[in-house]
Design an enzyme around this catalytic site. Structure first.
Site, short mmCIF file in Angstrom:
data_model
loop_
_atom_site.label_atom_id
_atom_site.label_comp_id
_atom_site.label_asym_id
_atom_site.label_seq_id
_atom_site.Cartn_x
_atom_site.Cartn_y
_atom_site.Cartn_z
N ASP A 118 23.18 24.26 4.84
CA ASP A 118 21.88 24.85 4.54
C ASP A 118 21.54 25.86 5.62
O ASP A 118 22.18 25.91 6.66
CB ASP A 118 20.80 23.79 4.35
CG ASP A 118 20.52 22.99 5.60
OD1 ASP A 118 21.34 23.00 6.53
OD2 ASP A 118 19.45 22.35 5.67
N TYR A 120 19.86 28.09 8.71
CA TYR A 120 19.23 27.79 9.99
C TYR A 120 17.73 27.65 9.78
O TYR A 120 17.13 28.38 8.99
CB TYR A 120 19.51 28.90 11.00
CG TYR A 120 20.97 29.12 11.32
CD1 TYR A 120 21.73 28.12 11.91
CD2 TYR A 120 21.58 30.35 11.05
CE1 TYR A 120 23.07 28.33 12.21
CE2 TYR A 120 22.92 30.57 11.35
CZ TYR A 120 23.67 29.55 11.93
OH TYR A 120 24.98 29.76 12.24
N PHE A 131 26.29 30.70 8.42
CA PHE A 131 26.74 30.82 9.81
C PHE A 131 26.24 32.10 10.49
O PHE A 131 26.30 32.21 11.71
CB PHE A 131 28.27 30.75 9.93
CG PHE A 131 28.83 29.39 9.66
CD1 PHE A 131 28.86 28.42 10.65
CD2 PHE A 131 29.32 29.06 8.40
CE1 PHE A 131 29.35 27.16 10.40
CE2 PHE A 131 29.83 27.79 8.14
CZ PHE A 131 29.84 26.84 9.13
N HIS A 240 33.90 20.33 11.06
CA HIS A 240 32.90 21.37 11.21
C HIS A 240 32.95 21.94 12.63
O HIS A 240 33.23 21.20 13.59
CB HIS A 240 31.50 20.80 10.94
CG HIS A 240 30.45 21.82 10.72
ND1 HIS A 240 29.78 22.44 11.77
CD2 HIS A 240 29.93 22.35 9.58
CE1 HIS A 240 28.91 23.29 11.29
NE2 HIS A 240 28.96 23.27 9.97
#
Length: 287
Positions: A118, A120, A131, A240
């Site tokens: 999701d 920031y 990202f 991740h």
């Protein structure tokens, strides 16, 4: 105000396909809100959810996804977002950037998919590419670890910004599974319906493209990507890049593996080197 988002005072709530690329905007006749600066206005605005025909999205995506905007889940999702905004919630990114990824990377140009979770949830960070953050915003820790892996994998020196528009324009589809979030409330819009929409997006890429590279980082992305046909596409999986799990991400060499795959199948590889300096462009507008 909490940076760039939606608040009850600066609510742009009805889509205007000529002005914005989000799904909420002002109808003609209502006082308009500046989506760039979010003027501090105390005006009562009327909410209305619109149809898929009015969504501004690159034609290749829109022809395949327009039906999603007519579904009950999407209508409920949009109604919920309006309700939360009217109640005073600040929602990121602003509505004109919800579909940035779809407008920067045309459907028939998709070569690589990087799947995030999701957006920031801090002020001025999210802008519709997973990202990525806008120019001038500090680089988040996970993206710093992506840059470190790029250096180890391809010898690419990290840049001093986190703006990934260059990748998107080359065919790297930077998709979050959930497209909105509330200020300082991670995962606050999970379960509202975005996951159903992005499942449809992934399935569309899976069935309507060939030899695409999917980068699935972390357990969430791996589960989300279970539908992908591994006989047809290259699926690269790792932990991740978050500081909490980066040991399982290091040395994954996903970037060189992606380029090797693309070249093997007659596609131009991605230039993963980001420009040293960038200025903010209208990332919501198709290239």
């Amino acid at each position: 105000m909490e940076g760039r988002g939606i608040s009850s005072r600066t609510l742009a709530i009805i889509l205007d396909s000529r002005k914005n690329n989000g799904v909420l905007a002002l109808r003609e006749g209502l006082q308009r809100v500046n989506l760039s600066g979010f003027d501090d206005l105390s005006v009562e605005l009327r909410a209305e959810v619109v149809t898929g025909e009015e969504i501004k999205m690159e034609d290749g995506w829109k022809s395949r996804l327009q039906i999603q905007f007519e579904q009950p889940y999407m209508k409920e999702l949009l109604k919920t977002l309006v309700t939360r905004a009217k109640a005073g919630a600040t929602i990121y990114p602003p509505p004109d950037r919800w579909f940035t990824a779809f407008n920067l990377t045309a459907f028939d140009q998709v070569k690589v998919v990087i799947l995030g979770q999701d957006p920031y949830h801090g002020a001025n960070q999210a802008h519709g590419l997973c990202f990525s953050v806008l120019p001038g915003v500090p680089i988040p820790p996970s993206l710093r670890n992506v840059y470190k892996e790029l250096k180890e994998d391809l010898g690419i020196e990290p840049v001093k910004h986190g703006y990934l528009e260059s990748w998107a324009k080359q065919g790297v589809f930077l998709l979050n599974s959930v497209l909105t979030v509330e200020h300082s409330a991670a995962a606050s819009h999970q379960g509202l319906g975005w996951e159903t929409f992005t499942d449809a997006v992934i399935e569309t890429i899976n069935t309507d493209t060939d030899k695409t590279v999917f980068m699935l980082w972390g357990g969430y992305a791996k589960r989300k990507g279970q539908m992908i046909d591994k006989n047809r596409h290259l699926v690269l999986e790792s932990a991740h890049p978050s500081p909490l799990s980066v040991r399982g991400f290091k040395d994954c060499k996903h970037f060189s593996k992606a380029n090797d795959w693309l070249q093997k199948h007659g596609k131009t590889p991605i230039d993963w080197q980001l420009p040293e300096s960038v200025k903010l462009l209208d990332t919501a507008t198709p290239a």
